[in-house]
Design an enzyme around this catalytic site. Structure first.
Site, short mmCIF file in Angstrom:
data_model
loop_
_atom_site.label_atom_id
_atom_site.label_comp_id
_atom_site.label_asym_id
_atom_site.label_seq_id
_atom_site.Cartn_x
_atom_site.Cartn_y
_atom_site.Cartn_z
N LYS A 169 -6.29 6.10 -3.62
CA LYS A 169 -5.39 7.18 -3.21
C LYS A 169 -3.98 6.65 -3.47
O LYS A 169 -3.45 5.85 -2.70
CB LYS A 169 -5.60 7.50 -1.73
CG LYS A 169 -5.18 8.89 -1.31
CD LYS A 169 -3.74 9.25 -1.55
CE LYS A 169 -2.79 8.70 -0.53
NZ LYS A 169 -1.38 9.06 -0.83
N GLU A 242 -1.27 -4.92 3.25
CA GLU A 242 -0.10 -5.52 2.57
C GLU A 242 1.09 -4.67 2.96
O GLU A 242 1.27 -3.56 2.44
CB GLU A 242 -0.30 -5.49 1.05
CG GLU A 242 -1.44 -6.36 0.53
CD GLU A 242 -1.08 -7.84 0.48
OE1 GLU A 242 0.00 -8.23 0.95
OE2 GLU A 242 -1.91 -8.60 -0.05
N CYS A 276 8.77 -5.07 -1.93
CA CYS A 276 8.41 -5.68 -0.64
C CYS A 276 8.92 -7.12 -0.59
O CYS A 276 9.20 -7.65 0.47
CB CYS A 276 6.90 -5.65 -0.45
SG CYS A 276 5.99 -6.43 -1.79
N GLU A 374 13.42 -3.14 7.62
CA GLU A 374 13.31 -3.17 6.16
C GLU A 374 14.22 -2.08 5.59
O GLU A 374 14.08 -0.90 5.94
CB GLU A 374 11.86 -2.92 5.74
CG GLU A 374 11.64 -3.14 4.26
CD GLU A 374 10.19 -2.90 3.84
OE1 GLU A 374 9.59 -1.93 4.33
OE2 GLU A 374 9.68 -3.68 3.02
P1 NAD Z 1 3.96 4.43 3.16
O1 NAD Z 1 3.41 3.62 4.29
O2 NAD Z 1 4.80 5.60 3.50
O3 NAD Z 1 2.77 4.98 2.26
C1 NAD Z 1 1.86 4.13 1.62
C2 NAD Z 1 0.62 4.92 1.25
O4 NAD Z 1 -0.05 5.33 2.44
C3 NAD Z 1 0.89 6.21 0.47
O5 NAD Z 1 -0.11 6.37 -0.49
C4 NAD Z 1 0.78 7.29 1.54
O6 NAD Z 1 0.43 8.56 1.04
C5 NAD Z 1 -0.32 6.72 2.40
N1 NAD Z 1 -0.35 7.20 3.78
C6 NAD Z 1 0.70 7.62 4.55
N2 NAD Z 1 0.26 7.94 5.80
C7 NAD Z 1 -1.07 7.71 5.81
C8 NAD Z 1 -2.07 7.83 6.81
N3 NAD Z 1 -1.80 8.25 8.04
N4 NAD Z 1 -3.34 7.51 6.49
C9 NAD Z 1 -3.65 7.05 5.25
N5 NAD Z 1 -2.73 6.92 4.26
C10 NAD Z 1 -1.46 7.24 4.54
O7 NAD Z 1 4.74 3.41 2.23
P2 NAD Z 1 5.57 3.72 0.91
O8 NAD Z 1 6.88 4.35 1.29
O9 NAD Z 1 4.73 4.42 -0.09
O10 NAD Z 1 5.82 2.24 0.34
C11 NAD Z 1 6.86 1.43 0.77
C12 NAD Z 1 6.37 0.38 1.76
O11 NAD Z 1 5.32 -0.36 1.19
C13 NAD Z 1 7.45 -0.62 2.12
O12 NAD Z 1 7.39 -0.89 3.48
C14 NAD Z 1 7.05 -1.84 1.32
O13 NAD Z 1 7.53 -3.07 1.84
C15 NAD Z 1 5.58 -1.75 1.37
N6 NAD Z 1 4.99 -2.52 0.29
C16 NAD Z 1 4.34 -3.67 0.59
C17 NAD Z 1 3.82 -4.44 -0.42
C18 NAD Z 1 3.08 -5.72 -0.14
O14 NAD Z 1 2.42 -6.20 -1.04
N7 NAD Z 1 3.17 -6.31 1.04
C19 NAD Z 1 3.96 -4.04 -1.74
C20 NAD Z 1 4.64 -2.86 -2.01
C21 NAD Z 1 5.15 -2.11 -0.98
#
Ligand code: NAD
Length: 524
Positions: A169, A242, A276, A374
């Site tokens: 997803k 992650e 990240c 962040e």
């Molecule tokens: P997000 O948490 O808003 O969304 C991530 C994913 O989760 C999306 O696909 C979203 O549709 C889905 N999602 C949202 N709510 C959900 C729920 N209730 N149940 C299931 N899925 C759900 O994050 P984002 O804005 O897409 O990405 C940015 C974040 O990701 C930042 O905090 C960044 O640091 C982190 N990130 C971490 C890493 C790592 O490897 N540690 C890598 C890249 C990004």
């Protein structure tokens, strides 16, 4: 009486963040569509596993060749949907995936080979044990928009090579890139049902977690990660999380200011700070502070912003208006609490709606949101420290623990400090690039997550461990079986002495006391 059932279809829209152009609209996959995809994946998985590692490696090699051939097209698509400069799409997405495929191709055999378990417990000597690594079945992957290709691809390759099916997803903001990954894998020979992308928003993600997947690899924000972990815990679904970071960069008094300031500028602004592993907090020894700040400001002012398809630009846009607002609110909070904006500090509407000027802040403190939350934007807040002890205290004063960097001419000193930083990765004299080392595990501590992706530890997350043990003397009853009694208890006391008494005489006495246990009569 018939009732009208209103079926609400949710749309997700793919937009070019540099121009606002709508690239495509999609219907979010409903719960039933997600369930159906997972069921098909489950049916397809056993055959994929039985195909064997050699044939799976051949398919991955084909994928690698195809991706290499299409590298420029894939990079362009990433730039159009996620905004980053095309060269960054090539280096931090396409190259990372090509090398992750290389890692899987080179290591899958050795990794999946049965592992003998030698043991020294005398009483178990008749046994031969092995560790088997078996696929979970169906791995669910939920991924973010900031690395829309490399994150789901690296995780999916590890899952596929170890014999799993995968349902991804992707972020609702970057569906096209995920569908391109799906197309490449299918052309390479991965069966259609074995790797599927379900496009949609958070509801589609929630449906994937509550479907019959066997493990979930989630990458995203801490807030969503906590919600995901709660739902997963209710049915003991194993998860890798992650999550976000607030990575500190420590510049020690013997660092090369020119190199470290270039690193800070690149580390904070690469992908417009939406990584990240971005440098989100910078701490500089007091003796270097002024020169370091001056160099950072001068270098930041030379950066060029624009559409990432233009090879002459350094920074693209933020992903959307909400992200710009977060960056704006962090900078405003810092300004209101006394931070000085040395360059940047505002939107750039003339370049485009989602552009924010790369910003260097001085006079920041840990009371400010810019040093605690962040930011995920092009902001470099710089703070000075008095000595290495203070630098470590500041670095560890955070709820996050993804990565950190230490800058020094003295490798031993850098590594010694690195060991004291609470983080999943510490780099001495580099930042972020660990993501491009396919052998290196990626993941965080504290709120930055649970588990690892990439490298051998990333492969370990994709398999269930089974210990398989065969007794070499199947015709013998074990000495420890019923019935018990006074003599047997004494013999066992002696056996423990034989194994663990300090000194030879104690062990010999133990040997004498336990002698005869193998011939113990009266076993049921
Ligand atoms: P997000 O948490 O808003 O969304 C991530 C994913 O989760 C999306 O696909 C979203 O549709 C889905 N999602 C949202 N709510 C959900 C729920 N209730 N149940 C299931 N899925 C759900 O994050 P984002 O804005 O897409 O990405 C940015 C974040 O990701 C930042 O905090 C960044 O640091 C982190 N990130 C971490 C890493 C790592 O490897 N540690 C890598 C890249 C990004």
């Amino acid at each position: 009486m018939a009732t009208d059932v209103q079926i609400v279809t949710r749309k997700v829209v793919s937009v070019n963040p540099a121009t606002g152009e709508v690239l495509r609209e999609f219907e979010s996959a409903s719960e039933s569509k997600v369930r159906a995809a997972v069921s098909r994946a489950r049916v397809a998985q056993p055959q994929w596993n039985e195909l064997g590692v050699k044939k799976r490696i051949a398919i991955l090699r084909e994928f690698q060749t195809l991706l290499h051939q299409k590298k420029s097209d894939v990079a362009c698509l990433i730039t159009r949907e996620a905004g980053k400069p095309r060269v960054e799409a090539l280096l931090t997405e396409v190259l990372v995936v090509l090398d992750a495929a290389r890692f899987c191709i080179e290591n899958a055999y050795g990794f999946l080979r049965e592992e003998q378990v030698p043991h020294r417990n005398l009483v178990m000597k008749a046994k031969a044990g092995r560790i088997l690594r078996e696929p979970y079945g169906v791995i669910g992957i939920i991924s973010p928009w900031n690395y829309p290709f490399s994150i789901p691809a690296v995780e999916a390759l590890a899952a596929l090579i170890t014999g799993n099916a995968v349902v991804v997803k992707p972020s609702e903001l970057t569906s096209l890139v995920a569908l391109e990954l799906e197309a490449l894998l299918h052309v390479a020979g991965v069966p259609k049902d074995l790797f599927q992308v379900v496009v949609g928003d958070s509801t589609t993600g929630a449906a994937l977690i509550s479907s019959q997947i066997d493990k979930l690899v989630f990458t995203g924000s801490v807030a969503t990660g906590k919600r995901v972990a709660q739902v997963a815990a209710a049915r003991l679904l194993p998860v890798v999380l992650e999550l976000g970071g607030k990575d500190p960069m420590l510049v020690l008094d013997d660092a090369d200011v020119d190199v470290a300031s270039s690193a800070a500028v690149w580390g904070a602004f690469m992908n417009a700070g939406q990584a990240c592993l971005s440098v989100e907090r910078c701490y500089v020894d007091r003796t270097l502070y002024d020169g370091f700040i001056e160099a950072c400001v001068a270098k930041t002012k030379r950066l060029r912003l624009g559409n990432g398809l233009d090879p002459e630009i350094d920074l693209g846009p933020l992903i959307h208006e909400r992200q710009v607002q977060i960056v704006e609110s962090h900078v405003e909070d810092a300004r209101a609490r006394g931070a000085r904006v040395l360059t940047g500090g505002s939107r750039l509407p003339k370049v485009g709606a989602n552009f924010y000027a790369p910003t260097v802040l001085a006079g920041v403190t840990h009371e400010m949101r810019i040093m605690r939350e962040e930011t995920f934007g092009p902001v470099l807040p710089v703070m000075s420290f008095e000595n290495d002890e203070e630098a470590i205290r500041l670095a560890n004063d955070s709820e996050f623990g993804l990565a950190a960097s230490v800058w020094t001419r003295d490798k031993a000193r850098g590594e010694a400090l690195g060991r004291r930083i609470s983080a999943g990765t510490v780099m001495v004299n580099d930042a972020i690039s660990c993501f491009g080392i396919s052998e290196a595990p990626h993941g965080g501590v504290k709120s930055s997550g649970i588990g690892r992706t990439h490298g051998r530890l990333g492969l370990e997350e994709m398999v269930r461990i089974k210990y398989l043990d065969s007794d070499r003397l199947p015709g013998l009853k074990k000495v420890w079986w019923y019935r018990y009694g006074e003599l047997f208890t004494r013999q066992m006391e002696g056996f423990l002495d034989l194994m663990f008494a300090r000194g030879l005489s104690g062990r010999l006495r133990g040997a004498l006391r336990s002698a005869g246990v193998l011939r113990r009569k009266g076993r049921l």
